[in-house]
Design a protein around this motif. Structure first.
Motif, PDB file in Angstrom:
ATOM      1  N   GLU A  81     -25.047  -0.866   2.060  1.00 15.79           N
ATOM      2  CA  GLU A  81     -24.681  -1.746   2.182  1.00 15.79           C
ATOM      3  C   GLU A  81     -25.224  -3.267   1.917  1.00 15.79           C
ATOM      4  N   SER A 124     -24.242   7.013  -5.559  1.00 19.46           N
ATOM      5  CA  SER A 124     -23.935   6.757  -4.309  1.00 19.46           C
ATOM      6  C   SER A 124     -22.044   7.150  -4.241  1.00 19.46           C
ATOM      7  N   PRO A 125     -22.580   8.099  -3.188  1.00 14.99           N
ATOM      8  CA  PRO A 125     -20.822   8.888  -3.142  1.00 14.99           C
ATOM      9  C   PRO A 125     -19.628   7.954  -2.349  1.00 14.99           C
ATOM     10  N   LYS A 126     -19.937   6.527  -2.396  1.00 18.75           N
ATOM     11  CA  LYS A 126     -18.995   6.017  -1.644  1.00 18.75           C
ATOM     12  C   LYS A 126     -18.199   5.835  -3.125  1.00 18.75           C
ATOM     13  N   LEU A 127     -17.050   5.426  -3.182  1.00 21.00           N
ATOM     14  CA  LEU A 127     -16.867   5.079  -4.857  1.00 21.00           C
ATOM     15  C   LEU A 127     -16.581   3.800  -5.229  1.00 21.00           C
ATOM     16  N   SER A 128     -16.610   2.897  -3.837  1.00 27.04           N
ATOM     17  CA  SER A 128     -16.897   1.416  -3.903  1.00 27.04           C
ATOM     18  C   SER A 128     -18.126   0.591  -4.581  1.00 27.04           C
ATOM     19  N   GLN A 129     -19.636   1.640  -4.147  1.00 25.21           N
ATOM     20  CA  GLN A 129     -20.622   0.860  -4.273  1.00 25.21           C
ATOM     21  C   GLN A 129     -20.765   2.013  -6.222  1.00 25.21           C
ATOM     22  N   LYS A 130     -20.614   2.587  -5.938  1.00 19.68           N
ATOM     23  CA  LYS A 130     -20.462   3.604  -7.540  1.00 19.68           C
ATOM     24  C   LYS A 130     -19.750   2.235  -8.503  1.00 19.68           C
ATOM     25  N   TYR A 138     -25.069  -2.831  -1.543  1.00 19.30           N
ATOM     26  CA  TYR A 138     -24.108  -3.529  -1.853  1.00 19.30           C
ATOM     27  C   TYR A 138     -23.236  -4.954  -2.254  1.00 19.30           C
TER      28      TYR A 138
END
Length: 83
Positions: free
Chosen positions: A36, A68-74, A39
């Motif tokens: 977090e 990263s597995p999270k779309l927003s981070q990717k 990011y």
């Protein structure tokens, strides 16, 4: 961070603020910050880069965000790596 930049009266104040924030971001990268915080650090670096200041030290961290597995981070990782 954006509000602090806008509140700067002179270019010297802006440069000092950017240098201080860049140093804090570098320290966060060295200490392996949680995703977090990473990011937000990458987002600040992108803003710093758009203002014309050097932000090359965040390239590797941007590539880590791509994995990263999270779309927003990717998504932010891809944006950082293209810049």
């Amino acid at each position: 961070f954006i509000h602090e930049i806008r509140d700067c009266k002179t270019i010297a104040e802006e440069r000092a603020l950017v240098a201080k924030e860049s140093a804090a971001i570098r320290t966060g990268f060295k200490e392996e910050a949680p995703p977090e915080q990473l990011y937000h650090a990458i987002a600040k670096l992108l803003f710093i880069y758009m203002m014309g200041y050097p932000a090359h030290f965040g390239q590797v961290e941007s590539l880590k965000m791509v994995a990263s597995p999270k779309l927003s981070q990717k998504r932010l990782g891809y944006l950082g790596s293209t810049q």
